[in-house]
Design an enzyme around this catalytic site. Structure first.
Site, PDB file in Angstrom:
ATOM      1  N   ARG A  88       0.851  -1.184   0.000  1.00 17.01           N
ATOM      2  CA  ARG A  88       0.000   0.000   0.000  1.00 17.01           C
ATOM      3  C   ARG A  88       0.890   1.238   0.000  1.00 17.01           C
ATOM      4  O   ARG A  88       1.974   1.227   0.584  1.00 17.01           O
ATOM      5  CB  ARG A  88      -0.878   0.024   1.252  1.00 17.01           C
ATOM      6  CG  ARG A  88      -2.062  -0.916   1.195  1.00 17.01           C
ATOM      7  CD  ARG A  88      -2.970  -0.703   2.387  1.00 17.01           C
ATOM      8  NE  ARG A  88      -2.391  -1.149   3.628  1.00 17.01           N
ATOM      9  CZ  ARG A  88      -1.889  -0.362   4.570  1.00 17.01           C
ATOM     10  NH1 ARG A  88      -1.913   0.951   4.411  1.00 17.01           N
ATOM     11  NH2 ARG A  88      -1.384  -0.856   5.671  1.00 17.01           N
ATOM     12  N   TYR A 216      -1.060  -3.482  -7.001  1.00 16.77           N
ATOM     13  CA  TYR A 216      -0.931  -4.178  -5.716  1.00 16.77           C
ATOM     14  C   TYR A 216      -2.270  -4.220  -4.957  1.00 16.77           C
ATOM     15  O   TYR A 216      -2.975  -3.199  -4.870  1.00 16.77           O
ATOM     16  CB  TYR A 216       0.145  -3.504  -4.839  1.00 16.77           C
ATOM     17  CG  TYR A 216       0.067  -4.040  -3.421  1.00 16.77           C
ATOM     18  CD1 TYR A 216       0.584  -5.299  -3.130  1.00 16.77           C
ATOM     19  CD2 TYR A 216      -0.596  -3.347  -2.430  1.00 16.77           C
ATOM     20  CE1 TYR A 216       0.443  -5.833  -1.863  1.00 16.77           C
ATOM     21  CE2 TYR A 216      -0.736  -3.871  -1.160  1.00 16.77           C
ATOM     22  CZ  TYR A 216      -0.217  -5.117  -0.885  1.00 16.77           C
ATOM     23  OH  TYR A 216      -0.370  -5.658   0.361  1.00 16.77           O
ATOM     24  N   LYS A 225      -9.598  -2.094   1.565  1.00 12.72           N
ATOM     25  CA  LYS A 225      -9.250  -0.938   2.397  1.00 12.72           C
ATOM     26  C   LYS A 225     -10.018   0.307   1.950  1.00 12.72           C
ATOM     27  O   LYS A 225     -10.438   1.114   2.768  1.00 12.72           O
ATOM     28  CB  LYS A 225      -7.749  -0.675   2.338  1.00 12.72           C
ATOM     29  CG  LYS A 225      -6.893  -1.854   2.789  1.00 12.72           C
ATOM     30  CD  LYS A 225      -7.193  -2.257   4.203  1.00 12.72           C
ATOM     31  CE  LYS A 225      -6.263  -3.365   4.672  1.00 12.72           C
ATOM     32  NZ  LYS A 225      -6.557  -3.797   6.040  1.00 12.72           N
ATOM     33  N   SER A 267      -1.713  -3.345  11.061  1.00 10.27           N
ATOM     34  CA  SER A 267      -1.361  -4.245   9.961  1.00 10.27           C
ATOM     35  C   SER A 267      -0.134  -5.077  10.340  1.00 10.27           C
ATOM     36  O   SER A 267       0.783  -4.575  10.983  1.00 10.27           O
ATOM     37  CB  SER A 267      -1.027  -3.434   8.701  1.00 10.27           C
ATOM     38  OG  SER A 267      -2.129  -2.655   8.323  1.00 10.27           O
ATOM     39  N   ASP A 294      -9.863  -9.358   9.092  1.00  8.70           N
ATOM     40  CA  ASP A 294      -9.279  -8.032   8.840  1.00  8.70           C
ATOM     41  C   ASP A 294     -10.250  -6.877   9.047  1.00  8.70           C
ATOM     42  O   ASP A 294      -9.833  -5.811   9.467  1.00  8.70           O
ATOM     43  CB  ASP A 294      -8.723  -7.988   7.401  1.00  8.70           C
ATOM     44  CG  ASP A 294      -7.774  -6.816   7.167  1.00  8.70           C
ATOM     45  OD1 ASP A 294      -6.968  -6.520   8.069  1.00  8.70           O
ATOM     46  OD2 ASP A 294      -7.843  -6.192   6.093  1.00  8.70           O
ATOM     47  N   ARG A 387       1.852 -12.202  -0.570  1.00 12.12           N
ATOM     48  CA  ARG A 387       0.492 -12.448  -0.080  1.00 12.12           C
ATOM     49  C   ARG A 387      -0.119 -13.722  -0.632  1.00 12.12           C
ATOM     50  O   ARG A 387       0.274 -14.212  -1.689  1.00 12.12           O
ATOM     51  CB  ARG A 387      -0.410 -11.287  -0.509  1.00 12.12           C
ATOM     52  CG  ARG A 387      -0.018  -9.935   0.058  1.00 12.12           C
ATOM     53  CD  ARG A 387      -0.493  -9.789   1.461  1.00 12.12           C
ATOM     54  NE  ARG A 387      -0.089  -8.552   2.083  1.00 12.12           N
ATOM     55  CZ  ARG A 387      -0.809  -7.907   2.998  1.00 12.12           C
ATOM     56  NH1 ARG A 387      -1.973  -8.381   3.375  1.00 12.12           N
ATOM     57  NH2 ARG A 387      -0.363  -6.812   3.550  1.00 12.12           N
TER      58      ARG A 387
HETATM   59  C1  OXD Z   1      -3.221  -4.335   5.792  1.00 17.43           C
HETATM   60  C2  OXD Z   1      -3.800  -5.521   5.120  1.00 17.43           C
HETATM   61  O1  OXD Z   1      -2.292  -3.713   5.254  1.00 17.43           O
HETATM   62  O2  OXD Z   1      -4.739  -6.100   5.673  1.00 17.43           O
HETATM   63  O3  OXD Z   1      -3.706  -4.003   6.882  1.00 17.43           O
HETATM   64  O4  OXD Z   1      -3.347  -5.880   4.016  1.00 17.43           O
HETATM   65 MN    MN Z   2      -5.461  -5.068   7.392  1.00 15.04          MN
END
Ligand code: OXD
Ligand code: MN
Length: 607
Positions: A88, A216, A225, A267, A294, A387
């Site tokens: 991110r 990404y 998000k 995170s 999450d 990931r």
């Molecule tokens: C984060 C994720 O960055 O869940 O929090 O990928």
């Molecule tokens: Mn997260």
């Protein structure tokens, strides 16, 4: 190109879009976005198995996906991102509200007109020579009053395949939308994947997200998000609910009693591990059920005055390194089939590998960039933020209520940070406002690698610092105001698995042993276990935490739960600095909590 109104609905079939949707608002918006981005082809995604097969084959042929060993990993594929595009990008993420004040001091802000103009220029013709995919999706159970609909337009088949795992994607979303106009408008183009032309812009008032220049996950899977947290938190404030960066789990006792807990950790602090935890031997008969790992959307149910949570997601976008049989056996099973791996390493026999995976380190690998890698090489074989994207239904510990439109009733909320000092293993807030204080002052210590200075606390309130879509002070006020809506509020706790002793070693073993802390939390929430009242909250007394069978000296557990007044005085100073940084929107109720704690320290020291 063909326009939205006249193109064939699916690239592979003759079904016209009318069979999927006749929604005039949606058709007009898609046509407008197509006129802007000028794709060669337009595909409406229906979420079918055929579509998945076709897109997978096309992606394999185009090298967007790489094949893995289908005997070892059926239905799994590997993707490699551009090496400049692996995480991110908080510095390129903007909240575009009419005024800067609405975005607040913790967000990057851009005026909406400036953002639409700037990104509009980048999107102009960005899909020439490409296919535009229209991806309808639901965040949350289909048909639930708590769910939201989004449409993501993207030129990336990787995004489509990931969205298919992470959300309820396709026809069901369009059926739920009907002719309504209440949907998030997400526009994404990978463009030339240049950091110079990378922006993730949120327009909360327009329920719109524009993301350009990245491929990404966190920047481009817009349901996660961007919608579920940044836009979601804004909608939550407007509509009276909470969109939070929290896992949701159910704790089942041997007698079958179920207690639901939501927990916020920053995170990469182990939310997925905690949500899929297997209790240690001593807790025979206890089970942890994952509702989400999450994100939690929580609303008050007027019938019983309790807070109910849904997980808006449908899959896990988890960090691969460190995932093993020891740290998270359920995750290992979850990623054993139908999973997309991104930026992990590849073994000679087409298996995936990452640092911290079970078994010996292979002698030779292909690293995450596609280069040959030899054991002992100084570079990591898998990217540290590599990931897995895996369906929730792969998880052996998936709660049977994960898709329940009503959500699950939350009895406890946990806030956790990564703190080497000061913060005890577990502490319960005296009341809701005090609990909001716990969340608002959450923090993690930076490591030497990140800042060059060890022990600097970065405040990450409610683990929402990068995800709150409006002014942080108003977000705190919203949390405080929720008390008026929740007749039976959850009890609130803070935890810290990361406290260290004099020798620099962790005092608490973590992982499955966290069940012992969780049990105290559950028992406190159900008003049936003791605690010791400190100046700052309730902590377990000797004997309250079940330590049987734990191979840790009890003095070490005492150290992990200890409250040191000098450390706390410093801690409260640091809270004060953080509150100052929030400015005039910082609620007085939280400032007063801090003063109360300072006054208590002074009174104790005078006594
Ligand atoms: C984060 C994720 O960055 O869940 O929090 O990928
Ligand atoms: Mn997260």
């Amino acid at each position: 190109m063909t326009t939205a109104a006249t193109s064939s609905a699916h690239a592979s079939s003759s079904t016209p879009p009318a069979a999927l949707t006749k929604n005039p608002t949606l058709l007009k918006w898609v046509a407008d976005m197509a006129a802007l981005t000028k794709p060669d082809k337009l595909v409406w995604c229906d979420g079918s198995e055929d579509e998945k097969k076709r897109l997978t084959e096309e992606s394999l042929a185009a090298g967007i996906l790489l094949s893995l060993n289908q005997t070892k990993l059926p239905g799994c594929h590997l993707a490699r991102s551009n090496p400049n595009d692996v995480a991110r990008v908080e510095q390129l993420t903007f909240i575009c509200t009419p005024t800067k004040d609405e975005a607040g001091p913790t967000n990057n802000w851009m005026a909406p007109k400036e953002a639409y103009d700037k990104l509009g220029k980048l999107f102009d013709g960005s899909m020439k020579g490409r296919t535009m995919y229209v991806v309808p999706y639901v965040m949350g159970p289909v048909g639930s009053k708590m769910s939201k609909i989004g449409i993501e337009i993207t030129d990336s088949p990787y995004v489509v395949l990931n969205m298919r795992i992470m959300t309820r994607m396709g026809k069901a979303a369009l059926t739920m939308l009907g002719d309504g106009d209440d949907f998030n408008r997400g526009l994404h183009s990978t463009l030339d994947v240049s950091p110079e032309r990378r922006f993730i812009c949120h327009f909360p008032q327009d329920n719109t997200i524009w993301s350009v220049g990245s491929g990404y996950g966190g920047n481009v899977l817009l349901g996660k998000k961007c919608l579920a947290l940044r836009i979601g938190s804004y909608l939550g404030k407007k509509e009276g609910w909470l969109a939070e960066h929290m896992l949701i789990l159910g704790v089942e006792s041997p007698e079958g009693e179920m207690t639901y807990v939501a927990a916020a950790f920053p995170s990469a602090c182990g939310k997925t591990n905690f949500a899929m935890m297997i209790p240690p031997e001593r807790f025979k008969g206890w089970k942890i059920w994952t509702v989400g790992d999450d994100i939690a959307w929580m609303r008050v149910n007027p019938e019983d005055g309790r807070l109910y949570a849904i997980n808006p997601e449908f899959g896990y976008f988890g960090v691969a390194p460190g995932t093993s049989e020891a740290s998270n056996p359920n995750a290992i099973k979850t990623v054993s089939h139908d999973t997309i791996f991104t930026n992990v390493a590849l073994t000679k026999d087409g298996d995936v590998w990452w640092e911290g995976k079970d078994g010996p380190v292979p002698e030779e690998l292909t690293d995450w960039k596609g280069n040959p890698w030899k054991k002992g090489a100084p570079e990591k074989a898998a990217h540290p933020n590599s990931r897995f994207t895996a369906p929730a239904t792969n998880n052996p510990a998936l709660s049977r209520f994960y898709d329940d439109p009503a959500g699950v009733p939350i009895s406890a909320i946990i806030f956790g940070g990564r703190r080497a000092t000061t913060i005890p293993l577990v502490m319960q807030a005296f009341h809701w406002t005090h609990g909001v204080y716990f969340g608002a002052t959450m923090g993690s210590e930076t490591t030497a690698a990140a800042t060059g200075k060890v022990g600097v606390v970065r405040r990450d309130p409610m683990a929402m610092l990068p995800f709150c879509g409006y002014n942080m002070g108003e977000y705190f006020a919203h949390w405080l105001n929720m008390q008026g809506r929740i007749l039976n509020p959850p009890k609130v706790f803070m935890v810290n698995w990361f406290r260290k002793g004099q020798d620099g070693k962790f005092l608490w073993p973590g992982f499955g042993e966290n069940m012992r802390v969780l049990k105290w939390v559950v028992d406190r929430a159900r008003l049936r276990v003791g605690g010791h009242e400190t100046l700052f909250g309730w902590v377990p007394k000797v004997g309250d935490l079940d330590l049987s069978g734990l191979h840790v000296p009890s003095a070490q557990v005492d150290e992990a739960t200890h409250i040191d007044l000098a450390e706390w005085k410093q801690e409260l100073e640091s809270h004060g600095e953080f509150f100052e940084s929030i400015g005039p929107s910082m609620p007085r109720a939280l400032k007063l909590q801090r003063e109360l704690m300072l006054a208590r320290i002074e009174a104790t020291q005078r006594a």
